[in-house]
Enzyme design. Structure first.
Site, PDB file in Angstrom:
ATOM      1  N   HIS A  51       0.882  -1.165   0.000  1.00  0.00           N
ATOM      2  CA  HIS A  51       0.000   0.000   0.000  1.00  0.00           C
ATOM      3  C   HIS A  51       0.921   1.216   0.000  1.00  0.00           C
ATOM      4  CE1 HIS A  51      -2.801  -2.995   1.929  1.00  0.00           C
ATOM      5  NE2 HIS A  51      -3.567  -2.490   0.982  1.00  0.00           N
ATOM      6  N   ASP A  54       2.322   1.560   3.299  1.00  0.00           N
ATOM      7  CA  ASP A  54       3.296   0.528   3.708  1.00  0.00           C
ATOM      8  C   ASP A  54       4.680   1.034   3.302  1.00  0.00           C
ATOM      9  OD1 ASP A  54       1.526  -1.516   4.670  1.00  0.00           O
ATOM     10  OD2 ASP A  54       1.094  -2.124   2.602  1.00  0.00           O
TER      11      ASP A  54
HETATM   12  C1  3MF Z   1      -9.295  -6.863   1.215  1.00  0.00           C
HETATM   13  C2  3MF Z   1      -8.114  -7.064   0.361  1.00  0.00           C
HETATM   14  C3  3MF Z   1      -7.064  -6.011   0.447  1.00  0.00           C
HETATM   15  C4  3MF Z   1      -6.302  -5.801  -0.867  1.00  0.00           C
HETATM   16  C5  3MF Z   1      -5.140  -4.867  -0.673  1.00  0.00           C
HETATM   17  C6  3MF Z   1      -4.357  -4.626  -1.931  1.00  0.00           C
HETATM   18  C7  3MF Z   1      -6.034  -5.531   2.531  1.00  0.00           C
HETATM   19  O1  3MF Z   1     -10.196  -7.898   1.166  1.00  0.00           O
HETATM   20  O2  3MF Z   1      -8.006  -8.070  -0.290  1.00  0.00           O
HETATM   21  O3  3MF Z   1      -6.166  -6.408   1.466  1.00  0.00           O
HETATM   22  O4  3MF Z   1      -5.844  -6.993  -1.371  1.00  0.00           O
HETATM   23  O5  3MF Z   1      -5.612  -3.659  -0.190  1.00  0.00           O
HETATM   24  O6  3MF Z   1      -4.983  -3.766  -2.755  1.00  0.00           O
END
Ligand code: 3MF
Ligand code: MG
Length: 362
Positions: A51, A54
């Site tokens: 992210h 992150d």
């Molecule tokens: C939620 C997700 C997310 C996405 C992530 C990457 C936090 O169900 O799957 O995980 O995968 O944000 O875009």
């Protein structure tokens, strides 16, 4: 038959987590991001999904200059660990400004913020050396139908994507569809919606999808068919392999741990499209069980990768010729048994299948 060298694997740092759930506090200590990065290679993973925050912690409260320095520092940490960033995803759902969604918020100031934040994510992706932006549209949806106008909301999403595409002509955007959670009804619930939206943008060839197994299952769909659909369009740019036990909260269970046959069929779809040659990663989005003890639980990652590799071997050793004969003869009961026998490591003789034919009750 070793397959580990052909596919390249990735996961996001959120896959190593504290085990908190809506009914209980963390059960494992927080693991430093740096420490997480150290285990990627040990576990056989080559790429990190990120992210924007992150990559640059507390992004909203940092000067752009500091943010850039942090992104650059992370890039060199990844370089020296032999890792690359697979994608960067704007995390719009944790800010106060994103409470009612980002791109589809009713407040124009929130919509403007969402686009600005997405542009920051694009700049961070550039600094991290990746051209792939993932959009999981977390809060783009409604709790009650009347709170937003769906046609208008889809227009807002398309406008936002167009702004991103224009902002940096080198990026590609992969939409990660999910039908619900945290919203009751999410916009862009399936890959069909995502690819239809791609066609309505200013650069359809730069907009594709990331399919998560559990998200397709939550929509009541077959993940392997969803993947095959996107692969056929050349638009499956990443996957989030995991598993799900029915229509519950999003579980992110280890790949193949509930529906092994479904997992086999996902691998088969990827193999049929020669996904390992596409340059795309096999991404995981899996959670460790809350019962796992700390300090760092990574078995769910190692196990999911190992299961994937075993299923690649199963896909490659599948008795295709025998299956073809059964398909031609419309012997689907026998085909069903052939698949199950293969997954269980048993061989079914042709004799047995013709015997089935002979004793079939008309
Ligand atoms: C939620 C997700 C997310 C996405 C992530 C990457 C936090 O169900 O799957 O995980 O995968 O944000 O875009
Ligand atoms: Mg995901």
């Amino acid at each position: 038959m070793s397959t580990s060298s052909e596919y390249r694997f990735s996961f996001g740092p959120w896959n190593i987590h504290e085990g908190a759930d809506p009914f209980g506090p963390p059960v494992r200590p927080t693991v430093e991001f740096q420490r997480k990065l150290e285990v990627y290679k040990q576990l056989g993973f080559d790429a990190v999904q990120l992210h924007d925050d992150d990559a640059v912690a507390d992004l909203e409260n940092k000067s752009w200059n500091d943010a850039q320095q942090e992104a650059k520092a992370l890039r060199s940490t990844l370089d020296s660990a032999g890792l690359v960033a697979e994608f960067v995803a704007p995390r719009l759902w944790e800010s106060d400004l994103g409470v009612d969604g980002g791109y589809t918020a009713n407040d124009p100031q929130c919509r403007a913020w969402a686009i600005e934040r997405s542009k920051k994510a694009i700049d961070i992706a550039h600094l991290m050396g990746t051209d792939l932006i993932v959009l999981w549209l977390a809060r783009e949806g409604t709790y009650i139908r009347e709170s937003k106008n769906a046609a208008q909301a889809y227009d807002y999403i398309i406008e936002a994507i167009n702004e991103m595409l224009e902002y940096n002509p080198a990026i590609r955007i992969a939409i990660e569809p999910k039908p619900n959670e945290p919203m009751d009804q999410a916009y862009v619930p399936t890959i069909g919606h995502a690819l239809a939206i791609a066609e309505r943008t200013s650069a359809p060839h730069r907009v594709g999808g990331l399919i998560e197994t559990a998200h397709a299952q939550l929509a009541g769909l077959d993940p392997s068919d969803e993947m095959a659909f996107a692969l056929g369009a050349g638009k499956l740019w990443s996957v989030h392999l995991n598993d799900q036990n029915g229509l519950k909260y999003d579980q992110d269970k280890s790949f193949g741990s509930v529906d092994l046959r479904g997992a086999f069929n996902q691998v088969r779809a990827l193999e049929a499209a020669r996904y390992s040659e596409s340059g795309c990663y096999i991404g995981l989005d899996v959670k460790a069980m809350r019962t796992e003890r700390g300090p760092m639980s990574t078995k769910h990652l190692a196990n999911s990768k190992a299961t994937f590799e075993m299923l690649v071997d199963k896909a490659r050793s599948f008795p295709e010729e025998k299956a073809r004969e059964l398909i031609e003869a419309r012997e689907y009961e026998s085909l069903d048994h052939l698949v199950i026998s293969h997954l269980l490591g048993q061989t079914v003789s042709t004799k047995q299948t013709s015997h089935d034919n002979a004793t079939q009750v008309a």
